[in-house]
Design a protein around this motif. Structure first.
Motif: not given
Length: 409
Positions: A381-389
C-alpha cells in the motif's frame, strides 16, 4: 455475483481522492466530496435505502433493511474513500490475468519499476490469479477502494438474492483515514449499529482486532545563535540539541528495528537552523502501560536537557491520536468469532495478528461501536508497487455476505 466487482473497482481507482493533511476542511479535499456523491448515486442504483451524506463528517451512510422477522444485531461495514500521500492523479491500472507466480511484472514501459518475487515474495501466493497493478507512476488506491468495491458488491448481491436472510446492515464510506482524522467526527448515533467491520486490511485472511495505541510529539528546540568564532560557552545549537534528544531515545526501538508487538519511537521530521529547530515524533505500542511509559520517557528526556539551561529550550506538545481497539473488542469476542467462522466457511484460514498501525476502527471502537478490521486485499500500500488480487477481493465479498447471513441465524 462478482460481475460488477472489477469494473466497479477500476472506476473507483481512476477517481482521484487523495486527502490533504494541510487542509482545514472536512473532508480535506473536494475530490472526496465529489466521489461521495457518486457513491450515493450507485447505492441508490443497487437498491440501498436511507442514503445520506453528512456534511459535518464527510460520511456517506446507507442501509440494507433486515429481511428477517426476528431481532438480530445490526452490523456495519466501513471503508475509506481517500488515498495516501503519493501521486494519485491519472491512475492507470494494469490487469495481469493468470499470473504465473514467478514472472517479473513491468509496471512502466521502460521497466524502471517492476514487481518481482525477489523484492516482493508475496507475489508467489497469487499463481493463477488476476492481479491489478499500477503503471509505475501512481499508487493504485486499493487502500481502500477495494474495501468500498467489496462492500458495494456484497450489498448488491444480498439485494439480488433475498433468500439469503440477514439483519439490518449499515454501510459507511468515510474520508481522510490516511491523514488520521477521518473518524474524528464519526457519528455513532447516526450509524446506529451494534458492531461494525472496517474492510481495510491487507492480504487474504487478515482479521485484526488489535492496533497500536498512538501519540504524536511536536518538539520545538530553541537555540542561541552567535558567531561560531566566538561561540564557546555562549552558542546553543538547536540542531545539536535535537540530535542529543534523539540519541537519548533507545536506538533499538525505532520502526526499522521492531516487529510484531514491539512498539517504537519514530522521528518523522527534523528541520531548522542553529536558532530554532523542530522535530516530530510518533510514538506507538500495543500495550497501554508501555505506551504511557514511552510518552513519559519523552518528557523525562525533555526535563534532563532543560536542566542544562537557565530557560526552557526543549518545548513539547504531545497528544494522543488513538488507542488499541483490542481493549474494547476483547470485552465481547463474539464479533471476532463471527468473522472467523465466516472466513472458514468460505475456505479462508483466518490470520489473526495485531496491526502495526491503526484503522478508523481504533477510534470508532472507543466511540461505542466495536469495529475490528478485515482484509481488503491490497499489497504494498501507499506507493507505485501497490497491487491487489481480484480473487482476494471476491473472497472479501464472500466474507461480508457470510457474516451477514450467519449473524441472522
Amino acid at each position: 455475483m462478482y460481475e460488477n466487482l472489477l469494473p466497479r473497482f477500476l472506476r473507483y481507482v481512476k477517481t482521484e481522492t487523495r486527502s490533504d493533511a494541510t487542509s482545514t476542511t472536512t473532508p480535506s479535499t473536494q475530490t472526496q466530496v465529489a466521489f461521495a456523491k457518486e457513491l450515493m448515486k450507485e447505492l441508490e442504483e443497487i437498491g440501498m435505502k436511507d442514503i445520506s451524506y453528512n456534511d459535518k463528517n464527510g460520511y456517506v451512510i446507507a442501509t440494507l433493511p433486515s429481511n428477517v422477522d426476528k431481532e438480530v444485531r445490526k452490523i456495519g461495514f466501513i471503508a475509506h474513500m481517500d488515498t495516501a500521500d503519493f501521486n494519485a492523479e491519472n491512475v492507470n491500472p494494469q490487469i495481469i490475468e493468470n499470473y504465473d507466480g514467478e514472472s517479473t511484472i513491468k509496471l512502466d514501459k521502460e521497466g524502471k519499476y517492476t514487481l518481482n518475487t525477489k523484492d516482493f515474495p508475496s507475489l508467489k501466493k497469487y499463481k493463477g490469479e488476476t492481479l491489478i497493478t499500477t503503471d509505475g507512476s501512481t499508487l493504485l488506491g486499493a487502500d481502500d477502494k477495494s474495501g468500498i468495491a467489496e462492500i458495494m458488491t456484497a450489498m448488491e448481491y444480498l439485494i439480488k438474492n433475498p433468500e439469503i436472510k440477514h439483519g439490518e446492515i449499515r454501510v459507511g464510506f468515510g474520508p481522510d483515514e490516511e491523514i488520521g482524522i477521518g473518524a474524528d467526527k464519526f457519528d455513532v448515533k447516526e450509524f446506529n449499529t451494534d458492531f461494525a467491520y472496517t474492510m481495510d486490511g491487507g492480504p487474504l485472511g487478515e482479521l485484526e482486532f488489535e492496533t497500536f495505541s498512538a501519540a504524536q510529539a511536536e518538539i520545538t528546540l530553541l537555540g542561541k545563535n552567535v558567531h561560531p568564532g566566538t561561540a564557546k560557552n555562549t552558542m546553543i545549537n538547536a540542531l545539536q540539541l535535537g540530535i542529543d534528544f534523539h540519541n537519548l531515545l533507545p536506538e533499538n526501538e525505532r520502526p526499522e528495528n521492531t516487529e510484531g508487538r514491539e512498539g517504537f519511537y519514530h522521528l518523522l521530521a527534523f528541520d531548522g537552523n542553529v536558532e530554532e529547530a523542530k522535530m516530530t515524533y510518533i510514538i506507538r505500542d500495543h500495550d497501554r502501560k508501555i505506551f504511557e511509559e514511552r510518552k513519559q520517557k519523552v518528557l523525562d528526556i525533555q526535563a534532563k536537557l532543560n536542566e542544562q539551561f537557565d530557560q526552557e529550550r526543549v518545548v513539547i506538545d504531545m497528544f494522543d491520536q488513538y488507542y488499541n481497539m483490542g481493549e474494547i473488542i476483547e470485552k465481547d469476542m463474539s464479533i471476532i468469532d463471527l468473522a472467523e467462522g465466516a472466513m472458514k466457511e468460505v475456505g479462508i484460514e483466518p490470520i489473526i495478528e495485531p496491526v502495526r498501525g491503526g484503522t478508523d476502527g481504533s477510534k470508532i471502537s472507543f466511540m461505542g461501536i466495536p469495529t475490528p478490521n478485515i482484509f481488503g486485499g491490497a499489497e504494498n500500500m501507499h506507493g507505485r508497487f501497490e497491487y491487489v488480487s481480484l480473487q482476494t477481493m471476491e473472497k472479501a465479498v464472500d466474507v461480508i455476505a457470510k457474516i451477514a447471513e450467519n449473524n441472522a441465524k
